[in-house]
Design an enzyme around this catalytic site. Structure first.
Site, PDB file in Angstrom:
ATOM      1  CG  ASN A  81      -6.887  -2.149  -0.744  1.00  0.00           C
ATOM      2  OD1 ASN A  81      -7.413  -1.759  -1.722  1.00  0.00           O
ATOM      3  ND2 ASN A  81      -5.972  -2.860  -0.577  1.00  0.00           N
ATOM      4  CB  THR A 104     -14.071   2.015  -1.993  1.00  0.00           C
ATOM      5  OG1 THR A 104     -13.001   1.224  -2.036  1.00  0.00           O
ATOM      6  CG2 THR A 104     -13.599   3.616  -1.847  1.00  0.00           C
ATOM      7  N   GLY A 122     -10.800   1.277  -6.970  1.00  0.00           N
ATOM      8  CA  GLY A 122      -9.516   1.078  -7.395  1.00  0.00           C
ATOM      9  C   GLY A 122      -8.791   2.253  -8.130  1.00  0.00           C
ATOM     10  CD  GLU A 126      -6.052   1.405   1.717  1.00  0.00           C
ATOM     11  OE1 GLU A 126      -5.832   1.526   0.553  1.00  0.00           O
ATOM     12  OE2 GLU A 126      -6.967   1.052   2.191  1.00  0.00           O
ATOM     13  CG  ASP A 170      -4.198   0.841  -2.204  1.00  0.00           C
ATOM     14  OD1 ASP A 170      -4.242   0.232  -3.089  1.00  0.00           O
ATOM     15  OD2 ASP A 170      -4.909   1.646  -1.281  1.00  0.00           O
TER      16      ASP A 170
HETATM   17  O1  DON Z   1      -7.115   3.799  -2.154  1.00  0.00           O
HETATM   18  C1  DON Z   1      -7.052   2.858  -3.158  1.00  0.00           C
HETATM   19  O2  DON Z   1      -6.767   3.091  -4.218  1.00  0.00           O
HETATM   20  C2  DON Z   1      -7.537   1.670  -2.864  1.00  0.00           C
HETATM   21  N1  DON Z   1      -7.638   1.152  -1.516  1.00  0.00           N
HETATM   22  C3  DON Z   1      -9.274   1.633  -3.255  1.00  0.00           C
HETATM   23  C4  DON Z   1      -9.935   0.216  -3.354  1.00  0.00           C
HETATM   24  C5  DON Z   1     -11.075   0.227  -4.018  1.00  0.00           C
HETATM   25  O3  DON Z   1     -11.746   1.395  -4.343  1.00  0.00           O
HETATM   26  C6  DON Z   1     -11.774  -1.032  -3.986  1.00  0.00           C
HETATM   27  N2  DON Z   1     -13.148  -0.666  -4.574  1.00  0.00           N
HETATM   28  N3  DON Z   1     -14.047  -0.980  -5.148  1.00  0.00           N
END
Ligand code: DON
Length: 298
Positions: free
Chosen positions: A162, A142, A235, A181, A184
Site C-alpha cells: 500500500n 507496489t 493506486g 492495507e 484501502d
Molecule cells: O490495492 C490497492 O489499490 C493499493 N493498496 C495500491 C497501492 C499502490 O499501488 C501504491 N503504489 N504506487
C-alpha cells in the site's frame, strides 16, 4: 563472407543471414531552429535529438556577447549538454524497440523548464538530477510483474504494501514489511483515503473482510492467442493505466513499448477532474476540454 569467416575464426557470432537480413531504413530528419537557422539532423538511433536539445536550450542565451569560451558561455553550454545527455542516455534508443519522446524533449515548455534550473553561476550536479540509468529501482509500495514462458503460458501478478514501506514495521526477523492495507477500506463512508478515493458502504471496514483493491493484473487474448500481460502500481491509476495501455495497442495500433510509455490521464469519479501527466494533452485539446466543462490537473 570474408567478415563472417573472420568473425567466426575469432569466436564471433556473425553469420551470413545477419548481412542478408540487414535493411537500410530511411527516416524523417529531426528539425529544430537555432537563431535564424533551421537545423535538420539525424533521428534515433542517431543523436540529432540531443544536438537539437542542446541548441534549443542555448538559443535563449547571447553566447556571442558573453564571448567565445568565456567561463559564462562554457558554463551554460555545459549545463545544456549535461541535461541533454542525461535524457539521451536514459530515454533514447532504437525506435523499433523503445519509445523516443522526441516531441517532449524538444518542446518549448520542456526546454524552458531545463533553462529554469540552470544556475547563473554554479555548476550543476549530475548525481542530484534525479535521473537514473535503468534498471529502474523497484517501487517501495507496489510491484507488478508479467511473465510469459515459451509455451505462451502467462502470469500477471501485482503485490502491494500500500503506502511507501507499508506500515513501516518489520515483524521480528521475517525481513518483510507489514502493509498498511486497511486504508484501502472506507474507514468512514464519504471520507477519502490516501488516494483521495471516496467510497461507500460496500467497502466499509469489517472483521474478516478484505479491502477493495485497485490492483488489476490483466491478461488480454485474441482468440486462443496471448496478446498482452499487463499490470501496474499507482493506486487507482493502476486501473486507468491498464485501460489506456490496452486502448493504445488495440485502437491505435501502438506497440507495447509506446503504449506503456505514453503520458496518461486519469479520472476516478471524485475529485471531479481529469489528472493528466505532462504532455498527455496538447494545448489545443486542453482548451477544448475546458470549454466542455472539464477541470484539468497536472
Ligand atoms: O490495492 C490497492 O489499490 C493499493 N493498496 C495500491 C497501492 C499502490 O499501488 C501504491 N503504489 N504506487
Amino acid at each position: 563472407k570474408a567478415i563472417v569467416s573472420a568473425s567466426q575464426k575469432h569466436g564471433g557470432v556473425l553469420a551470413l543471414e545477419d548481412f542478408a537480413n540487414y535493411r537500410v531504413i530511411i527516416r524523417k530528419p529531426i528539425q529544430c531552429f537555432y537563431r535564424d537557422f533551421r537545423v535538420l539532423t539525424a533521428p534515433p538511433p542517431g543523436s540529432g535529438v540531443t544536438v537539437c536539445e542542446i541548441l534549443s536550450i542555448l538559443n535563449a542565451y547571447d553566447l556571442k556577447k558573453w564571448g567565445f569560451h568565456s567561463a559564462k558561455s562554457i558554463h551554460f553550454a555545459v549545463e545544456a549538454m549535461r541535461r541533454a545527455f542525461a535524457d539521451r542516455n536514459t530515454l533514447l534508443g532504437d525506435p523499433a524497440f523503445v519509445y523516443n519522446p522526441i516531441d517532449r524533449l524538444l518542446s518549448p515548455v520542456y526546454i524552458r523548464k531545463v533553462r529554469s534550473v540552470i544556475s547563473a553561476d554554479k555548476a550543476g550536479n549530475s548525481a542530484s538530477m534525479g535521473i537514473q540509468a535503468s534498471p529502474m529501482r523497484e517501487k517501495m509500495n507496489t510491484t507488478h510483474y508479467s511473465i510469459v514462458d515459451r509455451e505462451g503460458n502467462a502470469v500477471s501478478t501485482t503485490v502491494t504494501l500500500n503506502g511507501f514501506f507499508g506500515g513501516k514495521v518489520i515483524a521480528g526477523h521475517t525481513g518483510f514489511f507489514l502493509n498498511n492495507e486497511l486504508d484501502d477500506f472506507t474507514l468512514k463512508p464519504g471520507v477519502s483515503n490516501q488516494f483521495k478515493l471516496i467510497q461507500g458502504k460496500a467497502n466499509v471496514i469489517a472483521p474478516n473482510k478484505r479491502p477493495l483493491s485497485s490492483m488489476s493484473p490483466t491478461i488480454v487474448m485474441k482468440g486462443n492467442k496471448l496478446s498482452m500481460v499487463l499490470g501496474a502500481a499507482g493506486g487507482p491509476t493502476i486501473i486507468t493505466a491498464i485501460v489506456q495501455t490496452i486502448l493504445h495497442q488495440i485502437d491505435f495500433d501502438m506497440n507495447i513499448n509506446v503504449a506503456v510509455n505514453l503520458p496518461r490521464y486519469h479520472m476516478q469519479w471524485l475529485p471531479d477532474l481529469i489528472y493528466m501527466e505532462p504532455f498527455a494533452f496538447s494545448a489545443d485539446t486542453q482548451k477544448v476540454l475546458k470549454k466542455m466543462g472539464y477541470r484539468l490537473k497536472l
